[in-house]
Write a protein that holds these residues in place. Structure first.
Motif, PDB file in Angstrom:
ATOM      1  N   LEU A  80       0.810  -1.219   0.000  1.00 16.95           N
ATOM      2  CA  LEU A  80       0.000   0.000   0.000  1.00 16.95           C
ATOM      3  C   LEU A  80       0.845   1.271   0.000  1.00 16.95           C
ATOM      4  O   LEU A  80       0.397   2.304  -0.485  1.00 16.95           O
ATOM      5  N   ASN A  81       2.063   1.206   0.530  1.00 14.84           N
ATOM      6  CA  ASN A  81       2.939   2.384   0.505  1.00 14.84           C
ATOM      7  C   ASN A  81       3.668   2.537  -0.816  1.00 14.84           C
ATOM      8  O   ASN A  81       3.762   3.637  -1.353  1.00 14.84           O
ATOM      9  N   PHE A  82       4.217   1.440  -1.317  1.00  8.19           N
ATOM     10  CA  PHE A  82       5.103   1.530  -2.482  1.00  8.19           C
ATOM     11  C   PHE A  82       4.470   1.049  -3.789  1.00  8.19           C
ATOM     12  O   PHE A  82       4.959   1.392  -4.859  1.00  8.19           O
ATOM     13  N   GLY A  83       3.399   0.284  -3.706  1.00  7.86           N
ATOM     14  CA  GLY A  83       2.774  -0.231  -4.913  1.00  7.86           C
ATOM     15  C   GLY A  83       1.581   0.581  -5.392  1.00  7.86           C
ATOM     16  O   GLY A  83       1.162   0.475  -6.539  1.00  7.86           O
ATOM     17  N   ALA A  84       1.017   1.385  -4.513  1.00 11.75           N
ATOM     18  CA  ALA A  84      -0.186   2.146  -4.870  1.00 11.75           C
ATOM     19  C   ALA A  84       0.113   3.192  -5.939  1.00 11.75           C
ATOM     20  O   ALA A  84       1.137   3.865  -5.907  1.00 11.75           O
ATOM     21  N   ALA A  85      -0.821   3.289  -6.887  1.00 13.60           N
ATOM     22  CA  ALA A  85      -0.726   4.287  -7.955  1.00 13.60           C
ATOM     23  C   ALA A  85      -2.132   4.604  -8.436  1.00 13.60           C
ATOM     24  O   ALA A  85      -3.023   3.769  -8.376  1.00 13.60           O
ATOM     25  N   GLY A  86      -2.331   5.784  -8.893  1.00 13.50           N
ATOM     26  CA  GLY A  86      -3.628   6.150  -9.443  1.00 13.50           C
ATOM     27  C   GLY A  86      -4.442   6.988  -8.485  1.00 13.50           C
ATOM     28  O   GLY A  86      -3.922   7.547  -7.510  1.00 13.50           O
ATOM     29  N   PRO A  87      -5.746   7.070  -8.739  1.00 12.36           N
ATOM     30  CA  PRO A  87      -6.597   8.008  -8.007  1.00 12.36           C
ATOM     31  C   PRO A  87      -6.765   7.715  -6.519  1.00 12.36           C
ATOM     32  O   PRO A  87      -7.122   8.593  -5.752  1.00 12.36           O
ATOM     33  N   PHE A  88      -6.514   6.487  -6.094  1.00  8.44           N
ATOM     34  CA  PHE A  88      -6.710   6.128  -4.686  1.00  8.44           C
ATOM     35  C   PHE A  88      -5.394   6.000  -3.915  1.00  8.44           C
ATOM     36  O   PHE A  88      -5.373   5.535  -2.781  1.00  8.44           O
ATOM     37  N   GLY A 130     -14.721 -10.855  -2.967  1.00  3.52           N
ATOM     38  CA  GLY A 130     -14.938  -9.938  -4.083  1.00  3.52           C
ATOM     39  C   GLY A 130     -14.558  -8.516  -3.712  1.00  3.52           C
ATOM     40  O   GLY A 130     -13.896  -7.813  -4.483  1.00  3.52           O
ATOM     41  N   LEU A 131     -14.951  -8.101  -2.518  1.00  3.70           N
ATOM     42  CA  LEU A 131     -14.591  -6.769  -2.034  1.00  3.70           C
ATOM     43  C   LEU A 131     -13.072  -6.640  -1.907  1.00  3.70           C
ATOM     44  O   LEU A 131     -12.480  -5.631  -2.325  1.00  3.70           O
ATOM     45  N   LEU A 132     -12.432  -7.664  -1.360  1.00  4.98           N
ATOM     46  CA  LEU A 132     -10.972  -7.641  -1.224  1.00  4.98           C
ATOM     47  C   LEU A 132     -10.289  -7.560  -2.585  1.00  4.98           C
ATOM     48  O   LEU A 132      -9.364  -6.775  -2.782  1.00  4.98           O
ATOM     49  N   PHE A 133     -10.769  -8.354  -3.546  1.00 13.10           N
ATOM     50  CA  PHE A 133     -10.186  -8.314  -4.893  1.00 13.10           C
ATOM     51  C   PHE A 133     -10.389  -6.948  -5.555  1.00 13.10           C
ATOM     52  O   PHE A 133      -9.477  -6.427  -6.192  1.00 13.10           O
ATOM     53  N   VAL A 134     -11.564  -6.374  -5.416  1.00 14.80           N
ATOM     54  CA  VAL A 134     -11.818  -5.060  -6.026  1.00 14.80           C
ATOM     55  C   VAL A 134     -10.936  -3.995  -5.372  1.00 14.80           C
ATOM     56  O   VAL A 134     -10.394  -3.124  -6.058  1.00 14.80           O
ATOM     57  N   MET A 135     -10.753  -4.098  -4.062  1.00 21.12           N
ATOM     58  CA  MET A 135      -9.864  -3.143  -3.392  1.00 21.12           C
ATOM     59  C   MET A 135      -8.424  -3.319  -3.874  1.00 21.12           C
ATOM     60  O   MET A 135      -7.741  -2.326  -4.147  1.00 21.12           O
ATOM     61  N   MET A 136      -7.974  -4.562  -4.001  1.00 25.27           N
ATOM     62  CA  MET A 136      -6.604  -4.786  -4.486  1.00 25.27           C
ATOM     63  C   MET A 136      -6.453  -4.288  -5.920  1.00 25.27           C
ATOM     64  O   MET A 136      -5.412  -3.751  -6.293  1.00 25.27           O
ATOM     65  N   TRP A 137      -7.505  -4.448  -6.724  1.00 30.30           N
ATOM     66  CA  TRP A 137      -7.492  -3.928  -8.096  1.00 30.30           C
ATOM     67  C   TRP A 137      -7.359  -2.409  -8.081  1.00 30.30           C
ATOM     68  O   TRP A 137      -6.599  -1.827  -8.861  1.00 30.30           O
ATOM     69  N   SER A 138      -8.076  -1.762  -7.164  1.00 31.53           N
ATOM     70  CA  SER A 138      -8.097  -0.295  -7.154  1.00 31.53           C
ATOM     71  C   SER A 138      -6.820   0.321  -6.577  1.00 31.53           C
ATOM     72  O   SER A 138      -6.627   1.533  -6.678  1.00 31.53           O
ATOM     73  N   VAL A 139      -5.938  -0.483  -5.993  1.00 25.85           N
ATOM     74  CA  VAL A 139      -4.673   0.049  -5.476  1.00 25.85           C
ATOM     75  C   VAL A 139      -3.798   0.543  -6.623  1.00 25.85           C
ATOM     76  O   VAL A 139      -3.121   1.565  -6.500  1.00 25.85           O
ATOM     77  N   VAL A 140      -3.819  -0.179  -7.740  1.00 21.44           N
ATOM     78  CA  VAL A 140      -2.961   0.171  -8.879  1.00 21.44           C
ATOM     79  C   VAL A 140      -3.856   0.405 -10.100  1.00 21.44           C
ATOM     80  O   VAL A 140      -4.252  -0.535 -10.783  1.00 21.44           O
ATOM     81  N   LEU A 141      -4.171   1.668 -10.338  1.00 18.51           N
ATOM     82  CA  LEU A 141      -4.999   2.017 -11.493  1.00 18.51           C
ATOM     83  C   LEU A 141      -4.246   2.985 -12.393  1.00 18.51           C
ATOM     84  O   LEU A 141      -3.641   3.930 -11.898  1.00 18.51           O
TER      85      LEU A 141
END
Length: 190
Positions: A80-88, A130-141
Motif C-alpha cells: 500500500l505504501n510503495f505499490g499504490a498508484a492512481g486516483p486512490f 470480491g470486495l478484497l479483490f476489487v480493493m486490491m485492483w483499485s490500489v494500482v490504477l
C-alpha cells in the motif's frame, strides 16, 4: 400397432423411453461442471491460504522471514505504501501499516481461505473476497497490462460464480453446512 405394444407390455412391463443422447451428455456435462467449479474453489482457496501463511510466517516466497507478521512486519505496509498508484494512492498510503488494516486483511485472507477450502459460507466468502479483490485492483490504477481489466476483477467474478453454483456441495462440506439450524434460519450464510 397398438396390439403389439399391449402384448409387449404384458411380457416386459410398461414401455419406457430411452433418455436422448443430448440429455445424457448434459448430465455428464453438469457433473463435470460441478467438479470443475469445486476444483476452482479449492485452487482459489489455496491462493488465499498461501497469502495468509506467507505473510504471517515469512515463508520466503513473497514475504521474507524478517518481514513476517509474527516478527513485527506489516502485511499491508509495503504494497500500500510503495505499490499504490492512481486516483486512490493517497487513501491507500494513509492506511498502509495500520494495525486495524493489517488485522482486517489477515482475518479476511484466513476466513475466505477456510470457507473456500471447506466449501462452506460461500456467499459470505464471495462478497468478502470480491470486495478484497476489487480493493486490491483499485490500489494500482490503471492496471499494468490492460486499461481496466485484470485478474483481480476476474477472480471477483469467479467468486460470485462459486457462490451462485453452490460449488461447496461438491468435494466440500456445503450440503452439511446448509443443514445447520443457523444456516437454515439465515440462508445468506450458505
Amino acid at each position: 400397432m397398438a396390439t403389439m405394444t399391449a402384448m409387449a407390455e404384458r411380457h416386459t412391463g410398461p414401455a419406457t423411453t430411452a433418455i436422448p443422447t443430448e440429455q445424457r451428455a448434459e448430465n455428464v456435462g453438469q457433473r463435470a461442471a460441478r467438479y470443475v467449479w469445486a476444483g476452482v474453489r479449492i485452487a482459489l482457496g489455496w491462493t488465499f491460504l498461501w497469502a495468509f501463511l506467507d505473510k504471517t510466517f515469512g515463508l520466503g516466497h513473497e514475504t521474507e522471514s524478517k518481514s513476517a507478521w509474527i516478527n513485527g512486519g506489516s502485511p499491508t505496509e509495503g504494497f500500500l505504501n510503495f505499490g499504490a498508484a492512481g486516483p486512490f494512492k493517497g487513501f491507500y498510503n494513509s492506511i498502509a501499516g495500520s494495525g486495524w488494516a493489517d488485522w482486517l486483511f489477515m482475518i479476511g485472507l484466513a476466513a475466505i481461505a477456510v470457507a473456500l477450502l471447506l466449501g462452506i459460507g460461500l456467499r459470505v466468502a464471495a462478497v468478502a473476497g470480491g470486495l478484497l479483490f476489487v480493493m486490491m485492483w483499485s490500489v494500482v490504477l490503471p492496471p499494468e497490462n490492460n486499461i481496466f481489466m485484470d485478474d483481480h476483477l476476474i477472480n471477483a467474478a469467479v467468486l460470485a460464480g462459486l457462490a451462485l453454483t453452490a460449488a461447496g456441495d461438491t468435494a466440500g462440506l456445503g450440503r452439511v453446512w446448509a443443514r445447520l439450524p443457523i444456516v437454515r434460519r439465515l440462508p445468506w450464510l450458505r
